[in-house]
Design a protein around this motif. Structure first.
Motif, PDB file in Angstrom:
ATOM      1  N   LEU A  14     -35.117  75.125  26.995  1.00 49.52           N
ATOM      2  CA  LEU A  14     -34.055  75.921  27.619  1.00 49.52           C
ATOM      3  C   LEU A  14     -32.732  75.162  27.647  1.00 49.52           C
ATOM      4  CD1 LEU A  14     -36.098  77.519  30.525  1.00 49.52           C
ATOM      5  CD2 LEU A  14     -35.153  78.694  28.527  1.00 49.52           C
ATOM      6  N   TRP A  15     -32.785  73.863  27.954  1.00 48.58           N
ATOM      7  CA  TRP A  15     -31.578  73.051  27.973  1.00 48.58           C
ATOM      8  C   TRP A  15     -30.942  72.988  26.585  1.00 48.58           C
ATOM      9  CZ3 TRP A  15     -30.195  68.229  25.836  1.00 48.58           C
ATOM     10  CH2 TRP A  15     -28.998  67.697  26.331  1.00 48.58           C
ATOM     11  N   CYS A  16     -31.767  72.807  25.553  1.00 46.06           N
ATOM     12  CA  CYS A  16     -31.245  72.752  24.179  1.00 46.06           C
ATOM     13  C   CYS A  16     -30.605  74.083  23.792  1.00 46.06           C
ATOM     14  CB  CYS A  16     -32.360  72.407  23.200  1.00 46.06           C
ATOM     15  SG  CYS A  16     -32.912  70.696  23.303  1.00 46.06           S
ATOM     16  N   ALA A  17     -31.249  75.182  24.123  1.00 45.90           N
ATOM     17  CA  ALA A  17     -30.680  76.502  23.810  1.00 45.90           C
ATOM     18  C   ALA A  17     -29.331  76.680  24.514  1.00 45.90           C
ATOM     19  CB  ALA A  17     -31.651  77.605  24.224  1.00 45.90           C
ATOM     20  N   TRP A  18     -29.258  76.267  25.767  1.00 42.11           N
ATOM     21  CA  TRP A  18     -28.007  76.364  26.517  1.00 42.11           C
ATOM     22  C   TRP A  18     -26.918  75.512  25.867  1.00 42.11           C
ATOM     23  CZ3 TRP A  18     -25.495  72.499  29.395  1.00 42.11           C
ATOM     24  CH2 TRP A  18     -24.426  72.954  30.175  1.00 42.11           C
ATOM     25  N   ARG A  19     -27.258  74.266  25.475  1.00 41.90           N
ATOM     26  CA  ARG A  19     -26.274  73.360  24.854  1.00 41.90           C
ATOM     27  C   ARG A  19     -25.781  73.911  23.510  1.00 41.90           C
ATOM     28  NH1 ARG A  19     -23.176  69.502  26.044  1.00 41.90           N
ATOM     29  NH2 ARG A  19     -23.723  68.281  24.256  1.00 41.90           N
ATOM     30  N   ILE A  20     -26.667  74.478  22.736  1.00 39.97           N
ATOM     31  CA  ILE A  20     -26.259  75.052  21.442  1.00 39.97           C
ATOM     32  C   ILE A  20     -25.246  76.160  21.680  1.00 39.97           C
ATOM     33  CG2 ILE A  20     -27.043  76.402  19.449  1.00 39.97           C
ATOM     34  CD1 ILE A  20     -29.735  74.815  19.738  1.00 39.97           C
ATOM     35  N   ARG A  21     -25.553  77.037  22.621  1.00 34.22           N
ATOM     36  CA  ARG A  21     -24.662  78.165  22.926  1.00 34.22           C
ATOM     37  C   ARG A  21     -23.318  77.694  23.479  1.00 34.22           C
ATOM     38  NH1 ARG A  21     -26.394  83.485  22.895  1.00 34.22           N
ATOM     39  NH2 ARG A  21     -24.157  83.639  23.099  1.00 34.22           N
ATOM     40  N   ARG A  22     -23.320  76.610  24.238  1.00 36.27           N
ATOM     41  CA  ARG A  22     -22.079  76.093  24.835  1.00 36.27           C
ATOM     42  C   ARG A  22     -21.207  75.350  23.828  1.00 36.27           C
ATOM     43  NH1 ARG A  22     -19.836  76.324  29.675  1.00 36.27           N
ATOM     44  NH2 ARG A  22     -19.496  74.091  29.638  1.00 36.27           N
ATOM     45  N   THR A  23     -21.816  74.772  22.795  1.00 36.82           N
ATOM     46  CA  THR A  23     -21.060  73.919  21.878  1.00 36.82           C
ATOM     47  C   THR A  23     -20.746  74.566  20.536  1.00 36.82           C
ATOM     48  OG1 THR A  23     -23.097  72.893  21.053  1.00 36.82           O
ATOM     49  CG2 THR A  23     -21.989  71.805  22.913  1.00 36.82           C
ATOM     50  N   SER A  24     -21.319  75.741  20.279  1.00 35.37           N
ATOM     51  CA  SER A  24     -21.111  76.376  18.979  1.00 35.37           C
ATOM     52  C   SER A  24     -21.348  77.876  19.115  1.00 35.37           C
ATOM     53  CB  SER A  24     -22.102  75.779  17.973  1.00 35.37           C
ATOM     54  OG  SER A  24     -22.076  76.480  16.763  1.00 35.37           O
ATOM     55  N   PRO A  25     -20.418  78.693  18.620  1.00 35.67           N
ATOM     56  CA  PRO A  25     -20.649  80.139  18.720  1.00 35.67           C
ATOM     57  C   PRO A  25     -21.849  80.569  17.877  1.00 35.67           C
ATOM     58  CG  PRO A  25     -18.665  79.674  17.436  1.00 35.67           C
ATOM     59  CD  PRO A  25     -19.165  78.370  17.961  1.00 35.67           C
ATOM     60  N   GLY A  26     -22.569  81.537  18.383  1.00 33.84           N
ATOM     61  CA  GLY A  26     -23.718  82.063  17.658  1.00 33.84           C
ATOM     62  C   GLY A  26     -25.001  81.887  18.444  1.00 33.84           C
ATOM     63  N   PRO A  27     -26.103  82.366  17.895  1.00 35.08           N
ATOM     64  CA  PRO A  27     -27.391  82.284  18.598  1.00 35.08           C
ATOM     65  C   PRO A  27     -27.921  80.855  18.657  1.00 35.08           C
ATOM     66  CG  PRO A  27     -27.710  83.130  16.382  1.00 35.08           C
ATOM     67  CD  PRO A  27     -26.225  83.005  16.581  1.00 35.08           C
ATOM     68  N   ALA A  28     -28.789  80.594  19.604  1.00 37.71           N
ATOM     69  CA  ALA A  28     -29.393  79.265  19.744  1.00 37.71           C
ATOM     70  C   ALA A  28     -30.529  79.075  18.752  1.00 37.71           C
ATOM     71  CB  ALA A  28     -29.911  79.069  21.167  1.00 37.71           C
ATOM     72  N   LEU A  29     -31.223  80.151  18.437  1.00 37.76           N
ATOM     73  CA  LEU A  29     -32.357  80.065  17.513  1.00 37.76           C
ATOM     74  C   LEU A  29     -31.971  80.579  16.134  1.00 37.76           C
ATOM     75  CD1 LEU A  29     -35.287  81.259  19.789  1.00 37.76           C
ATOM     76  CD2 LEU A  29     -34.806  78.926  19.050  1.00 37.76           C
ATOM     77  N   PHE A  30     -32.655  80.048  15.160  1.00 33.11           N
ATOM     78  CA  PHE A  30     -32.438  80.398  13.768  1.00 33.11           C
ATOM     79  C   PHE A  30     -33.797  80.728  13.177  1.00 33.11           C
ATOM     80  CE2 PHE A  30     -32.524  78.599   9.405  1.00 33.11           C
ATOM     81  CZ  PHE A  30     -31.596  79.431   8.812  1.00 33.11           C
ATOM     82  N   ALA A  31     -33.917  81.870  12.543  1.00 32.31           N
ATOM     83  CA  ALA A  31     -35.168  82.252  11.888  1.00 32.31           C
ATOM     84  C   ALA A  31     -34.937  82.275  10.387  1.00 32.31           C
ATOM     85  CB  ALA A  31     -35.637  83.621  12.369  1.00 32.31           C
ATOM     86  N   GLN A  32     -35.899  81.749   9.664  1.00 32.54           N
ATOM     87  CA  GLN A  32     -35.792  81.707   8.214  1.00 32.54           C
ATOM     88  C   GLN A  32     -37.133  82.116   7.622  1.00 32.54           C
ATOM     89  OE1 GLN A  32     -35.304  77.808   6.287  1.00 32.54           O
ATOM     90  NE2 GLN A  32     -33.418  78.657   5.429  1.00 32.54           N
ATOM     91  N   GLU A  33     -37.085  82.925   6.578  1.00 36.32           N
ATOM     92  CA  GLU A  33     -38.322  83.348   5.933  1.00 36.32           C
ATOM     93  C   GLU A  33     -38.933  82.170   5.189  1.00 36.32           C
ATOM     94  OE1 GLU A  33     -39.927  87.235   3.669  1.00 36.32           O
ATOM     95  OE2 GLU A  33     -38.168  86.297   2.761  1.00 36.32           O
ATOM     96  N   ARG A  34     -40.205  81.946   5.420  1.00 37.36           N
ATOM     97  CA  ARG A  34     -40.956  80.879   4.758  1.00 37.36           C
ATOM     98  C   ARG A  34     -42.271  81.447   4.235  1.00 37.36           C
ATOM     99  NH1 ARG A  34     -38.978  75.479   5.366  1.00 37.36           N
ATOM    100  NH2 ARG A  34     -36.848  75.754   6.075  1.00 37.36           N
ATOM    101  N   VAL A  35     -42.924  80.670   3.400  1.00 37.57           N
ATOM    102  CA  VAL A  35     -44.195  81.076   2.816  1.00 37.57           C
ATOM    103  C   VAL A  35     -45.290  80.212   3.419  1.00 37.57           C
ATOM    104  CG1 VAL A  35     -45.526  81.337   0.686  1.00 37.57           C
ATOM    105  CG2 VAL A  35     -43.056  81.771   0.687  1.00 37.57           C
ATOM    106  N   GLY A  36     -46.334  80.877   3.915  1.00 37.13           N
ATOM    107  CA  GLY A  36     -47.433  80.178   4.562  1.00 37.13           C
ATOM    108  C   GLY A  36     -48.715  80.251   3.760  1.00 37.13           C
ATOM    109  N   ARG A  37     -49.801  80.145   4.488  1.00 41.30           N
ATOM    110  CA  ARG A  37     -51.133  80.138   3.874  1.00 41.30           C
ATOM    111  C   ARG A  37     -51.353  81.388   3.032  1.00 41.30           C
ATOM    112  NH1 ARG A  37     -56.802  79.162   7.019  1.00 41.30           N
ATOM    113  NH2 ARG A  37     -58.039  78.839   5.140  1.00 41.30           N
ATOM    114  N   ASP A  38     -51.917  81.177   1.867  1.00 42.96           N
ATOM    115  CA  ASP A  38     -52.235  82.250   0.923  1.00 42.96           C
ATOM    116  C   ASP A  38     -51.002  83.038   0.500  1.00 42.96           C
ATOM    117  OD1 ASP A  38     -54.962  81.550   1.040  1.00 42.96           O
ATOM    118  OD2 ASP A  38     -55.277  82.849   2.776  1.00 42.96           O
ATOM    119  N   GLY A  39     -49.828  82.433   0.595  1.00 45.91           N
ATOM    120  CA  GLY A  39     -48.602  83.073   0.140  1.00 45.91           C
ATOM    121  C   GLY A  39     -48.011  84.099   1.097  1.00 45.91           C
ATOM    122  N   ARG A  40     -48.547  84.171   2.321  1.00 45.57           N
ATOM    123  CA  ARG A  40     -48.007  85.129   3.296  1.00 45.57           C
ATOM    124  C   ARG A  40     -46.649  84.659   3.798  1.00 45.57           C
ATOM    125  NH1 ARG A  40     -52.782  84.461   6.334  1.00 45.57           N
ATOM    126  NH2 ARG A  40     -54.387  85.258   5.012  1.00 45.57           N
TER     127      ARG A  40
END
Length: 176
Positions: A14-40
Motif C-alpha cells: 500500500l505504501w509503494c502504491a501511494w508513493r508511485i501515485r504521489r511521485t508520478s502521474p498514472g496508475p500504481a500498477l502495471f499489467a502486461q500480457e505474458r505467456v505462461g505454462r503450456d502457452g497460456r
C-alpha cells in the motif's frame, strides 16, 4: 505462500502504491500480457516503474540510467519490490513463486522448438537466473538455468532459490 506474503506485505504494498501515485502521474500498477505454462496468456502485475507514456511492450531497461524509469521506479526496480504484485498472479494459479520468468508473447512467438520447453512449467517470480546473475547474464545462460531448473525442480531446490533470492535482492546486483 502467496497469500501469507500478500498479507504480511500489505502495508509495504500500500505504501509503494501511494508513493508511485504521489511521485508520478498514472496508475500504481502495471499489467502486461505474458505467456505462461503450456502457452497460456495472462496479465502479469507489477508496480509501475516507468513513465505512463512508455509503451507496454517496450524493451526492459538495460541500464540504471534509462530515462523512461521514474525516480521512485529506480528504487523499486533496484530492490525488486516492483515484482511483489505478482504474488496475486501466484494466488490465481498463473505463476509460481519459483520458475522461469514469463516472457512477452512477441518473444515466445520467435522461440525455436527447443526453447518452447520453458513453457512446460508455470513461470515464477524468481528463479535460478535471478539469483545467479539477473540482467548481467547473456540470454543463452538464462535459458540454460531455466532448463536446469525444469529438469531438477524439487521442493528443496525451490526453497534454496527462495532463500538465495533474498541475498540477490539485498545485493542489488544486476537490477535495473
Amino acid at each position: 505462500g502467496a497469500l501469507i506474503g500478500l498479507g504480511a506485505l500489505a502495508p509495504l504494498l500500500l505504501w509503494c502504491a501511494w508513493r508511485i501515485r504521489r511521485t508520478s502521474p498514472g496508475p500504481a500498477l502495471f499489467a502486461q500480457e505474458r505467456v505462461g505454462r503450456d502457452g497460456r496468456r495472462f496479465r502479469m502485475w507489477k508496480f509501475r516503474t516507468m513513465h505512463r507514456d512508455t509503451p507496454p511492450s517496450a524493451v526492459a531497461p538495460t541500464s540504471r540510467h534509462d530515462p523512461r524509469v521514474t525516480a521512485y521506479g529506480r528504487w523499486l526496480r533496484a530492490t525488486s519490490i516492483d515484482e511483489l504484485p505478482q504474488l496475486w498472479n501466484v494466488l490465481h494459479g498463473e505463476m509460481s513463486l519459483v520458475g522461469p520468468r514469463p516472457e512477452m508473447p512477441f518473444i515466445v512467438a520467435g522461440y525455436d522448438e527447443w526453447q518452447r520447453r520453458r513453457l512446460a512449467v508455470k513461470p515464477g517470480i524468481t528463479g535460478l537466473w535471478q539469483i545467479l546473475g539477473r540482467k548481467d547474464l547473456p540470454m543463452h545462460r538464462n535459458l540454460q538455468y531455466d532448463f536446469y531448473y525444469i529438469r531438477n525442480r524439487s521442493l528443496a531446490l525451490d526453497a534454496s532459490i527462495l532463500l538465495r533470492t533474498a541475498g540477490a535482492v539485498l545485493s542489488r546486483r544486476g537490477a535495473f
